[in-house]
Design a protein around this motif. Structure first.
Motif, short mmCIF file in Angstrom:
data_model
loop_
_atom_site.label_atom_id
_atom_site.label_comp_id
_atom_site.label_asym_id
_atom_site.label_seq_id
_atom_site.Cartn_x
_atom_site.Cartn_y
_atom_site.Cartn_z
N VAL A 247 -22.34 -41.36 6.78
CA VAL A 247 -23.02 -40.61 5.76
C VAL A 247 -22.18 -39.26 6.50
O VAL A 247 -22.35 -38.96 7.52
N ILE A 248 -20.76 -38.77 6.01
CA ILE A 248 -20.80 -37.20 6.95
C ILE A 248 -20.36 -36.71 5.50
O ILE A 248 -19.75 -37.19 4.67
N ASP A 249 -21.28 -35.74 5.96
CA ASP A 249 -21.45 -34.36 4.63
C ASP A 249 -21.96 -35.05 3.77
O ASP A 249 -20.67 -35.04 2.41
N GLY A 250 -23.05 -36.15 3.37
CA GLY A 250 -22.79 -36.43 1.89
C GLY A 250 -22.07 -37.80 1.65
O GLY A 250 -22.04 -38.11 0.94
N GLN A 251 -20.91 -38.35 2.19
CA GLN A 251 -19.97 -39.38 1.54
C GLN A 251 -19.86 -40.35 2.78
O GLN A 251 -19.75 -40.37 4.13
N PRO A 252 -20.27 -40.99 1.87
CA PRO A 252 -20.23 -42.36 2.41
C PRO A 252 -19.22 -43.27 2.24
O PRO A 252 -18.04 -42.93 2.11
N TYR A 253 -18.94 -43.66 4.00
CA TYR A 253 -17.23 -44.60 5.19
C TYR A 253 -18.00 -46.11 5.00
O TYR A 253 -19.65 -45.83 5.87
N CYS A 254 -17.14 -46.85 5.10
CA CYS A 254 -17.72 -48.00 5.58
C CYS A 254 -15.92 -48.47 6.06
O CYS A 254 -15.27 -48.56 5.46
N THR A 255 -15.99 -48.37 7.47
CA THR A 255 -15.74 -48.97 8.21
C THR A 255 -15.85 -50.26 8.48
O THR A 255 -16.91 -50.63 9.45
N PRO A 256 -14.73 -51.18 8.69
CA PRO A 256 -15.04 -52.44 9.25
C PRO A 256 -14.42 -52.51 10.17
O PRO A 256 -13.57 -51.72 10.72
N THR A 257 -14.66 -53.30 11.45
CA THR A 257 -14.37 -53.46 13.23
C THR A 257 -14.89 -54.51 13.27
O THR A 257 -16.35 -55.10 13.17
N LEU A 258 -15.11 -54.96 14.79
CA LEU A 258 -15.35 -55.91 15.25
C LEU A 258 -16.14 -55.37 15.94
O LEU A 258 -16.83 -54.08 16.20
N PHE A 259 -17.33 -56.10 16.04
CA PHE A 259 -18.91 -56.14 16.93
C PHE A 259 -19.58 -57.54 17.71
O PHE A 259 -19.39 -58.30 17.63
N TRP A 260 -21.26 -56.91 18.15
CA TRP A 260 -21.03 -58.31 18.60
C TRP A 260 -22.56 -57.60 18.74
O TRP A 260 -23.32 -57.10 19.35
N ARG A 261 -23.77 -58.70 19.36
CA ARG A 261 -25.31 -58.92 18.97
C ARG A 261 -26.21 -59.10 20.48
O ARG A 261 -25.75 -59.75 21.57
N GLU A 262 -26.16 -58.10 21.23
CA GLU A 262 -27.23 -58.65 21.97
C GLU A 262 -29.24 -58.85 22.39
O GLU A 262 -29.55 -57.58 21.68
N GLY A 263 -29.99 -59.89 21.74
CA GLY A 263 -31.19 -59.76 20.99
C GLY A 263 -30.73 -58.30 19.55
O GLY A 263 -30.88 -59.38 19.28
N THR A 264 -31.55 -57.28 20.08
CA THR A 264 -31.77 -56.93 18.11
C THR A 264 -31.05 -55.85 18.55
O THR A 264 -31.35 -54.40 18.12
N THR A 265 -30.13 -55.79 19.72
CA THR A 265 -29.47 -54.75 19.20
C THR A 265 -27.59 -54.95 19.06
O THR A 265 -27.22 -55.75 19.47
N LEU A 266 -27.13 -54.02 19.06
CA LEU A 266 -25.81 -53.89 17.60
C LEU A 266 -25.18 -53.39 18.73
O LEU A 266 -25.56 -52.23 19.26
#
Lengths: 240, 240
Positions: free
Chosen positions: A47-66
């Motif tokens: 959320v930036i200034d009340g506006q939601p943004y939905c951004t596609p991106t590459l990601f990965w996980r380590e344990g319970t951390t993204l």
């Protein structure tokens, strides 16, 4: 007696409780993580200034951390230390489902929603380690054979991290599910599978003589599903 | 002289201007809509009590208006008439790109982000029409041959609509893009294509005798990309 232990699970609160079709909801680490590790891309909401943004991106996980790439969100996060609320979602479309009435048209899918607070990785050593895993999580040990990153490149990349505080998985895998009385109707119904499939690798046309595809890419064989290759690479990268 | 007219485009403001890699940004209707119409699923972001939610759901487009299934958001929208800010995003992963350094590792992709205000469709006739298109946009004219929806089913389904006020598309389609001096290094690099492919249809095992697959599903042939089938079905459903 680990085989009788309760499997680790994310806490369930109103934030992440699956409300619609709660029978499809899962909260255990194993189910949530399998959905995450089967994907290279996610969608992150801020959320930036009340506006939601939905951004596609590459990601990965380590344990319970993204972890994920910065993109425009890094602007928002730059001066924050405790993080901004975020939601990282991964979804896989497994089929389209054509039923005998409109209401029962559906899709088979696997989705995971993870909630937490996103922060920029600012510690240089931690950032360097994260940038190695940004490559090696997908292509195990690849970084060791690459031209090493420059200080300028490391500075130009934003890495964001988020501890998963809440999460839910939602899975539908039942194909056609019509009302019992509708099966007697002369209407065509089917489950149409959809898969994300790896194609033929296109080697860079400017490769130096004698350079060939290495072990780091062995999971990525043409015809295989991307899901399967990503899970295999993940297990190799993290010794799981 | 329509061929010299400026193609219709979404207004560009700080909300939707592509900041990182702005050379990859597009705002014209044709580019944005082609990315939307090539997908059955989107991710919708909302804010509830300051917390962003990113929910995957089926959706479709009519002109510059988007529609999707209610899911848990309908709870938030139930009593609002002017709508809540939302962001609907569609992304296609077209390849993984392995470069000669970590920094140039990337992916080819097509993504569209649409911003507006989400509202529940409450008018009964408009809702009925939307529920027909929720099926027929994907499978042209299918609803006419189905068991018709009951009042209870229509009531149980939430349809949300959003006029696209701002939108941007971001496309990367260049494969390997290394720094010029790195091409001389003996390091393997490739573009690995990924495609969302339709599998063999699995007809419902309880079909009545003589019932077969109809013209409404003809775009969905095994081996085809889902992108292509969805665009073809869209053109047929909306005569475009």
């Amino acid at each position: 007696m680990p085989d009788t232990a309760i499997p680790p699970s994310y806490p369930v609160t109103p934030m992440n409780r699956v409300k619609r079709r709660h029978d499809r909801g899962h909260y255990d680490h194993e189910t949530v993580h399998a959905i995450l590790d089967s994907s290279a891309m996610c969608n992150v909401s801020y959320v930036i200034d009340g506006q939601p943004y939905c951004t596609p991106t590459l990601f990965w996980r380590e344990g319970t951390t993204l972890y994920w790439h910065g993109s425009s969100a890094s602007r928002m996060l730059r001066n924050l230390s405790k993080g901004e609320p975020a939601c990282l979602t991964v979804s896989h479309l497994d089929s389209l489902v054509m039923a005998r009435c409109g209401f029962n048209h559906s899709a088979d899918y696997r989705a995971a929603m993870c909630f937490g607070h996103a922060t920029l990785v600012t510690d240089l050593e931690e950032k360097k380690r994260a940038l190695v895993m940004m490559v090696d999580r997908f292509f195990p040990n690849r970084t060791a054979g690459l031209r090493q990153s420059t200080a300028k490149e490391i500075k130009a990349t934003s890495v964001i991290t988020m501890e998963i505080e809440r999460a839910s998985a939602k899975i539908r895998a039942k194909g056609v599910g019509d009302d019992e009385e509708d099966y007697a109707l002369p209407i065509y119904a089917e489950r149409l599978p959809v898969r994300s499939v790896i194609g033929e690798p296109e080697a860079c046309p400017r490769l130096m003589p004698g350079v060939s595809r290495g072990e780091d890419l062995k999971a990525y064989q043409p015809g295989r599903t991307l899901d399967e290759a990503l899970r295999e690479a993940y297990a190799e990268a993290y010794g799981g």
